[in-house]
Design a protein around this motif. Structure first.
Motif, PDB file in Angstrom:
ATOM      1  N   LYS A 142       0.808  -1.230   0.000  1.00  0.00           N
ATOM      2  CA  LYS A 142       0.000   0.000   0.000  1.00  0.00           C
ATOM      3  C   LYS A 142       0.835   1.270   0.000  1.00  0.00           C
ATOM      4  O   LYS A 142       0.401   2.305  -0.494  1.00  0.00           O
ATOM      5  N   SER A 143       2.024   1.197   0.606  1.00  0.00           N
ATOM      6  CA  SER A 143       2.869   2.389   0.718  1.00  0.00           C
ATOM      7  C   SER A 143       3.590   2.716  -0.586  1.00  0.00           C
ATOM      8  O   SER A 143       4.279   3.739  -0.670  1.00  0.00           O
ATOM      9  N   PHE A 144       3.451   1.843  -1.573  1.00  0.00           N
ATOM     10  CA  PHE A 144       4.185   2.028  -2.819  1.00  0.00           C
ATOM     11  C   PHE A 144       3.197   2.249  -3.960  1.00  0.00           C
ATOM     12  O   PHE A 144       2.255   1.487  -4.148  1.00  0.00           O
ATOM     13  N   SER A 145       3.414   3.310  -4.698  1.00  0.00           N
ATOM     14  CA  SER A 145       2.477   3.683  -5.755  1.00  0.00           C
ATOM     15  C   SER A 145       2.551   2.700  -6.913  1.00  0.00           C
ATOM     16  O   SER A 145       3.620   2.383  -7.412  1.00  0.00           O
ATOM     17  N   MET A 146       1.377   2.184  -7.297  1.00  0.00           N
ATOM     18  CA  MET A 146       1.282   1.416  -8.531  1.00  0.00           C
ATOM     19  C   MET A 146       0.624   2.320  -9.560  1.00  0.00           C
ATOM     20  O   MET A 146      -0.293   3.070  -9.243  1.00  0.00           O
ATOM     21  N   ASP A 147       1.111   2.264 -10.778  1.00  0.00           N
ATOM     22  CA  ASP A 147       0.643   3.160 -11.824  1.00  0.00           C
ATOM     23  C   ASP A 147      -0.663   2.622 -12.398  1.00  0.00           C
ATOM     24  O   ASP A 147      -0.656   1.706 -13.233  1.00  0.00           O
ATOM     25  N   VAL A 148      -1.775   3.180 -11.939  1.00  0.00           N
ATOM     26  CA  VAL A 148      -3.092   2.730 -12.368  1.00  0.00           C
ATOM     27  C   VAL A 148      -3.797   3.885 -13.075  1.00  0.00           C
ATOM     28  O   VAL A 148      -3.899   4.988 -12.523  1.00  0.00           O
ATOM     29  N   VAL A 149      -4.278   3.625 -14.297  1.00  0.00           N
ATOM     30  CA  VAL A 149      -5.081   4.612 -15.014  1.00  0.00           C
ATOM     31  C   VAL A 149      -6.524   4.372 -14.583  1.00  0.00           C
ATOM     32  O   VAL A 149      -7.240   3.546 -15.129  1.00  0.00           O
ATOM     33  N   GLY A 150      -6.947   5.082 -13.548  1.00  0.00           N
ATOM     34  CA  GLY A 150      -8.255   4.872 -12.937  1.00  0.00           C
ATOM     35  C   GLY A 150      -8.127   4.920 -11.429  1.00  0.00           C
ATOM     36  O   GLY A 150      -7.077   5.257 -10.878  1.00  0.00           O
ATOM     37  N   GLU A 151      -9.194   4.574 -10.750  1.00  0.00           N
ATOM     38  CA  GLU A 151      -9.195   4.562  -9.292  1.00  0.00           C
ATOM     39  C   GLU A 151      -8.487   3.313  -8.770  1.00  0.00           C
ATOM     40  O   GLU A 151      -8.535   2.250  -9.392  1.00  0.00           O
ATOM     41  N   GLN A 152      -7.863   3.453  -7.612  1.00  0.00           N
ATOM     42  CA  GLN A 152      -7.123   2.346  -7.002  1.00  0.00           C
ATOM     43  C   GLN A 152      -7.492   2.232  -5.529  1.00  0.00           C
ATOM     44  O   GLN A 152      -7.508   3.230  -4.813  1.00  0.00           O
ATOM     45  N   ARG A 153      -7.816   1.035  -5.071  1.00  0.00           N
ATOM     46  CA  ARG A 153      -8.105   0.786  -3.666  1.00  0.00           C
ATOM     47  C   ARG A 153      -7.423  -0.506  -3.227  1.00  0.00           C
ATOM     48  O   ARG A 153      -7.316  -1.460  -4.005  1.00  0.00           O
ATOM     49  N   THR A 154      -6.981  -0.546  -1.970  1.00  0.00           N
ATOM     50  CA  THR A 154      -6.444  -1.767  -1.390  1.00  0.00           C
ATOM     51  C   THR A 154      -7.286  -2.139  -0.185  1.00  0.00           C
ATOM     52  O   THR A 154      -7.513  -1.311   0.700  1.00  0.00           O
ATOM     53  N   PHE A 155      -7.766  -3.388  -0.161  1.00  0.00           N
ATOM     54  CA  PHE A 155      -8.533  -3.892   0.974  1.00  0.00           C
ATOM     55  C   PHE A 155      -7.777  -5.104   1.505  1.00  0.00           C
ATOM     56  O   PHE A 155      -7.787  -6.177   0.905  1.00  0.00           O
ATOM     57  N   SER A 156      -7.084  -4.913   2.621  1.00  0.00           N
ATOM     58  CA  SER A 156      -6.212  -5.970   3.136  1.00  0.00           C
ATOM     59  C   SER A 156      -5.922  -5.730   4.609  1.00  0.00           C
ATOM     60  O   SER A 156      -6.115  -4.632   5.128  1.00  0.00           O
ATOM     61  N   LYS A 157      -5.443  -6.781   5.257  1.00  0.00           N
ATOM     62  CA  LYS A 157      -5.107  -6.681   6.668  1.00  0.00           C
ATOM     63  C   LYS A 157      -4.141  -7.800   7.030  1.00  0.00           C
ATOM     64  O   LYS A 157      -4.277  -8.929   6.543  1.00  0.00           O
ATOM     65  N   GLY A 158      -3.184  -7.497   7.889  1.00  0.00           N
ATOM     66  CA  GLY A 158      -2.202  -8.488   8.282  1.00  0.00           C
ATOM     67  C   GLY A 158      -2.791  -9.654   9.048  1.00  0.00           C
ATOM     68  O   GLY A 158      -3.796  -9.512   9.746  1.00  0.00           O
ATOM     69  N   ALA A 159      -2.172 -10.826   8.890  1.00  0.00           N
ATOM     70  CA  ALA A 159      -2.511 -12.050   9.628  1.00  0.00           C
ATOM     71  C   ALA A 159      -3.912 -12.572   9.340  1.00  0.00           C
ATOM     72  O   ALA A 159      -4.467 -13.323  10.134  1.00  0.00           O
ATOM     73  N   MET A 160      -4.483 -12.180   8.217  1.00  0.00           N
ATOM     74  CA  MET A 160      -5.843 -12.600   7.889  1.00  0.00           C
ATOM     75  C   MET A 160      -5.836 -13.753   6.886  1.00  0.00           C
ATOM     76  O   MET A 160      -4.870 -13.988   6.189  1.00  0.00           O
ATOM     77  N   THR A 161      -6.987 -14.448   6.821  1.00  0.00           N
ATOM     78  CA  THR A 161      -7.128 -15.665   6.021  1.00  0.00           C
ATOM     79  C   THR A 161      -8.189 -15.499   4.929  1.00  0.00           C
ATOM     80  O   THR A 161      -8.892 -14.483   4.886  1.00  0.00           O
ATOM     81  N   SER A 162      -8.335 -16.538   4.120  1.00  0.00           N
ATOM     82  CA  SER A 162      -9.384 -16.539   3.096  1.00  0.00           C
ATOM     83  C   SER A 162     -10.766 -16.485   3.727  1.00  0.00           C
ATOM     84  O   SER A 162     -11.694 -15.910   3.159  1.00  0.00           O
ATOM     85  N   LYS A 163     -10.912 -17.074   4.895  1.00  0.00           N
ATOM     86  CA  LYS A 163     -12.202 -17.035   5.614  1.00  0.00           C
ATOM     87  C   LYS A 163     -12.571 -15.587   5.922  1.00  0.00           C
ATOM     88  O   LYS A 163     -13.702 -15.148   5.704  1.00  0.00           O
ATOM     89  N   TRP A 164     -11.621 -14.835   6.450  1.00  0.00           N
ATOM     90  CA  TRP A 164     -11.829 -13.420   6.752  1.00  0.00           C
ATOM     91  C   TRP A 164     -12.136 -12.640   5.482  1.00  0.00           C
ATOM     92  O   TRP A 164     -13.110 -11.866   5.435  1.00  0.00           O
TER      93      TRP A 164
END
Length: 201
Positions: free
Chosen positions: A21-43
């Protein structure tokens, strides 16, 4: 745009994705990150279902899935699942089943999936990553094969960050200290490059 990710793009996962998340990815459009440490596929499945239904989420989601129609979702999850050896909720079959359900929900909104395989972790000795290495690693490989054979667009993280002489271990380029979390800046650049390349194919 060549070399850039085209279209609104959602990045989903655990601490490995969260670190980018702290590093810019070059996206032509909107960009969102939905993530959290120590989480699983269930979460993650529960959270994606909540976003779909407009319910509150564990991590604030400042978007709706409609926003990514005709766009992209990059999904990397499972590394925290495979450590739960012996827990019936985290068999390799159930882990992959949840990953598929995540993809299917996103696809129902017209979103193109970029499915990431799990990176190698040899040398990481925490919990069963070390004590039951063979079983955990075999589960990683089984799930990765299912991802590869899923018919989705696939980013072969397992190959791209691996040591040339030992593909069960992170390369020195991507090793960032604990042998399980790839270098976040290099990983962000890699993901951007692979999605852009795939879009141009």
């Amino acid at each position: 745009v060549p070399g850039k990710i085209n279209g609104n793009t959602l990045f989903l996962g655990d601490s490995i994705m969260n670190s980018t998340k702290s590093f810019s990815m070059d996206v032509v459009g909107e960009q969102r990150t939905f993530s959290k440490g120590a989480m699983t596929s269930k979460w993650l499945l529960e959270q994606v279902e909540n976003i779909k239904a407009g319910r509150p989420t564990d991590v604030p989601a400042n978007f709706s899935l409609d926003m990514f129609k005709d766009g992209n979702a990059v999904v990397m999850i499972g590394t925290n699942d495979i450590v739960s050896v012996g827990d019936g909720r985290y068999t390799k079959e159930k882990i992959f089943e949840r990953i598929q359900k995540i993809w299917e929900i996103l696809e129902s909104f017209g979103i193109t999936i970029y499915a990431c395989t799990m990176p190698p972790f040899k040398g990481h000795t925490f919990s069963t990553y070390g004590s039951k290495y063979d079983e955990v690693n075999n589960n990683r490989k089984w799930i990765n094969k299912k991802i590869i054979d899923s018919g989705r667009k696939v980013i072969r993280i397992d190959e791209l960050v691996a040591d040339r002489d030992d593909n069960d271990k992170l390369s020195n380029t991507f090793h960032a200290g604990d042998w399980v979390h790839p270098n976040p800046g290099k990983l962000a650049h890699l993901i951007q490059s692979e999605v852009a390349k795939n879009q141009g194919a």
